[in-house]
Design a protein around this motif. Structure first.
Motif, mmCIF file in Angstrom:
data_model
loop_
_atom_site.group_PDB
_atom_site.id
_atom_site.type_symbol
_atom_site.label_atom_id
_atom_site.label_comp_id
_atom_site.label_asym_id
_atom_site.label_seq_id
_atom_site.Cartn_x
_atom_site.Cartn_y
_atom_site.Cartn_z
ATOM 1 N N GLY A 92 6.227 31.459 -5.521
ATOM 2 C CA GLY A 92 7.371 31.312 -4.539
ATOM 3 C C GLY A 92 8.674 32.106 -5.008
ATOM 4 N N SER A 149 16.582 26.520 -6.920
ATOM 5 C CA SER A 149 15.615 25.755 -7.108
ATOM 6 C C SER A 149 15.832 24.551 -8.286
ATOM 7 C CB SER A 149 14.155 26.357 -7.415
ATOM 8 O OG SER A 149 14.176 26.891 -8.789
ATOM 9 N N LEU A 169 5.834 17.889 -10.127
ATOM 10 C CA LEU A 169 5.003 18.966 -9.394
ATOM 11 C C LEU A 169 3.598 18.820 -9.217
ATOM 12 C CD1 LEU A 169 6.891 22.148 -10.961
ATOM 13 C CD2 LEU A 169 7.262 21.271 -8.874
ATOM 14 N N LYS A 204 1.545 18.300 -5.845
ATOM 15 C CA LYS A 204 0.396 19.447 -5.627
ATOM 16 C C LYS A 204 1.209 20.746 -5.411
ATOM 17 C CE LYS A 204 -3.063 16.149 -4.390
ATOM 18 N NZ LYS A 204 -3.946 15.692 -3.386
ATOM 19 N N THR A 205 2.427 21.039 -6.154
ATOM 20 C CA THR A 205 2.998 22.147 -5.957
ATOM 21 C C THR A 205 3.377 22.755 -7.271
ATOM 22 O OG1 THR A 205 4.382 21.091 -4.149
ATOM 23 C CG2 THR A 205 5.420 23.044 -4.848
ATOM 24 N N LEU A 240 8.117 26.873 -4.875
ATOM 25 C CA LEU A 240 7.402 26.608 -3.840
ATOM 26 C C LEU A 240 7.743 25.282 -3.151
ATOM 27 C CD1 LEU A 240 3.843 28.070 -5.145
ATOM 28 C CD2 LEU A 240 5.090 28.726 -3.243
ATOM 29 N N LEU A 241 8.179 24.442 -3.871
ATOM 30 C CA LEU A 241 8.515 23.049 -3.473
ATOM 31 C C LEU A 241 9.607 23.452 -2.815
ATOM 32 C CD1 LEU A 241 8.243 20.170 -3.750
ATOM 33 C CD2 LEU A 241 9.973 20.106 -5.500
ATOM 34 N N LYS A 268 10.585 25.888 -1.146
ATOM 35 C CA LYS A 268 10.016 26.631 0.249
ATOM 36 C C LYS A 268 9.738 25.465 1.369
ATOM 37 C CE LYS A 268 5.939 28.174 0.254
ATOM 38 N NZ LYS A 268 5.517 27.519 1.588
ATOM 39 N N GLU A 269 9.212 24.354 0.921
ATOM 40 C CA GLU A 269 8.627 23.286 2.044
ATOM 41 C C GLU A 269 9.984 22.743 2.613
ATOM 42 O OE1 GLU A 269 5.506 22.610 2.375
ATOM 43 O OE2 GLU A 269 5.182 24.248 0.927
ATOM 44 N N CYS A 313 14.983 18.951 -3.119
ATOM 45 C CA CYS A 313 13.953 19.925 -3.558
ATOM 46 C C CYS A 313 14.949 21.146 -4.181
ATOM 47 C CB CYS A 313 13.151 20.510 -2.524
ATOM 48 S SG CYS A 313 11.860 19.323 -2.201
#
Length: 383
Positions: free
Chosen positions: A33, A67, A79, A83-84, A89-90, A92-93, A149
């Motif tokens: 990410g 982040s 996490l 499932k991140t 990347l979290l 990014k969601e 997030c």
């Protein structure tokens, strides 16, 4: 979002946006990410302050700092549960959206408008907050569109919408009470711009609650970002360098604000005034500077990390940030105390004692005695 087409194998998949203004094109590493490549620049003036369009490292540092930090309590479980693999990347969601500014990331070839996704005027999911804050088991398909997030800091926290307003709820041990005590101190003084904190309890545990001080038209720029707008010269102190940066940017009343912040931190023995929990506010549309931010995030204070026998006022050895390593040296940076009327503090110690009584009866006497002594030491310094 505008659409951009690159040669095969070199496709950059996101555009950093400032509201609806495209800023710079970049690629996110699918495994971490983090920003792995930067592309075309569209608006240099809207780049995050302190970053460079030619320096991927500086832009990636800004992105990563946005982040949830790896030190966050309960992050590892969250996490795994969500499932991140990484906080980036979290983030990014939820398109990197926050309630601190108007930056976000727009996937290429996906026309999305700021007004449809921002968290200032749109509702958001509480799924991520439930996992991050309460360690709840998530739904099978959790909705991660949430400012939770992108919240910084190591304590558990989550955003709530209460009567249409955005409030940040924070956990901790003694820290929530410290936030309220710091608010009471500044309320007594009356001449300090601060964020009010309120105490609430849930399952017998204390939490602090404060309303967001940023609006859809303003944004918080951290001292860390301000600090990076100029290269620091070796013979210039960190404090003077920060003053120089504020002066060059045209931030109003920065000296007065810093005087008050450093003084409040001295009184409450704040050991964690780092470069991300103070800074300045600017207009998100015109980029004009409005003011320094009100004082907030004062929880790591009042000897909360010390055992009872270590709680004591001191004119020598209390650690400090951000400009000096101890408060004895840092308080010397304050150039004016005329705004501080010690008579206004009558009743403050008694209020603090009462507030601490319910949750920390064994610590309250030592904390309040030390707090009173800390005020006395400061008073003597100002005579």
């Amino acid at each position: 979002c505008s659409l951009f087409y690159l040669k095969e194998g070199d496709k950059l998949n996101y555009i950093l946006m400032h509201k609806d203004i495209p800023v710079i094109q970049f690629k996110l590493d699918k495994n971490t990410g983090s920003i792995s490549k930067i592309g075309e620049l569209y608006s240099k003036e809207h780049l995050p302050l302190g970053t460079s369009e030619t320096n991927r490292i500086s832009l990636n540092r800004w992105w990563t700092n946005r982040s949830i930090p790896n030190t966050r309590t309960g992050l590892k479980y969250a996490l795994i549960a969500l499932k991140t693999p990484t906080p980036e990347l979290l983030m990014k969601e939820s398109y990197g959206l926050s309630l601190s500014d108007q930056y976000w990331i727009c996937p290429e070839h996906t026309p999305i408008k700021w007004e449809k996704v921002n968290f200032f005027t749109n509702n958001f999911s509480t799924d991520a907050g439930g996992v991050l804050f309460h360690s709840k088991k998530p739904h099978k398909s959790p909705n991660l569109m949430s400012p939770d997030c992108t919240t910084n800091g190591w304590l558990r926290k989550k955003w709530e919408i209460i009567n249409g307003k955005r409030f940040l709820m924070k956990g901790g041990n003694q820290e929530p009470l410290n936030e309220v005590i710091a608010s009471n101190l500044m309320r007594h003084i009356t001449s300090v711009n601060f964020v009010p904190y309120y105490l609430m309890t849930e399952d017998g545990k204390p939490y602090s609650l404060c309303e967001n001080f940023i609006t859809p038209n303003t944004e918080f720029v951290t001292a860390c970002s301000i600090f990076k707008t100029q290269k620091k010269k070796n013979h210039i102190s960190y404090y003077q360098h920060f003053l120089n940066c504020c002066e060059a940017l045209g931030i109003p009343n920065y000296q007065d604000s810093l005087n008050k912040m450093l003084t409040i931190d001295y009184i409450i023995a704040n050991t964690d005034r780092h470069l991300n929990n103070f800074g300045a506010i600017r207009n998100a549309d015109t980029l004009e500077w409005i003011s320094m931010v009100p004082i907030f995030d004062s929880g790591t204070s009042l000897w909360c990390e010390q055992s009872i026998d270590q709680i004591k006022a001191s004119k020598d050895c209390i650690p400090s940030k951000p400009f000096k390593t101890n408060h004895k040296q840092q308080i010397k940076l304050v150039t004016d105390f005329t705004w501080l009327d010690f008579k206004r503090l009558d009743g403050f110690i008694e209020e603090s004692n009462e507030l601490l009584a319910e949750h920390f009866p064994k610590r309250r006497n030592q904390i309040c005695t030390s707090l009173e002594n800390q005020i006395r030491i400061l008073h003597n310094l100002t005579l």
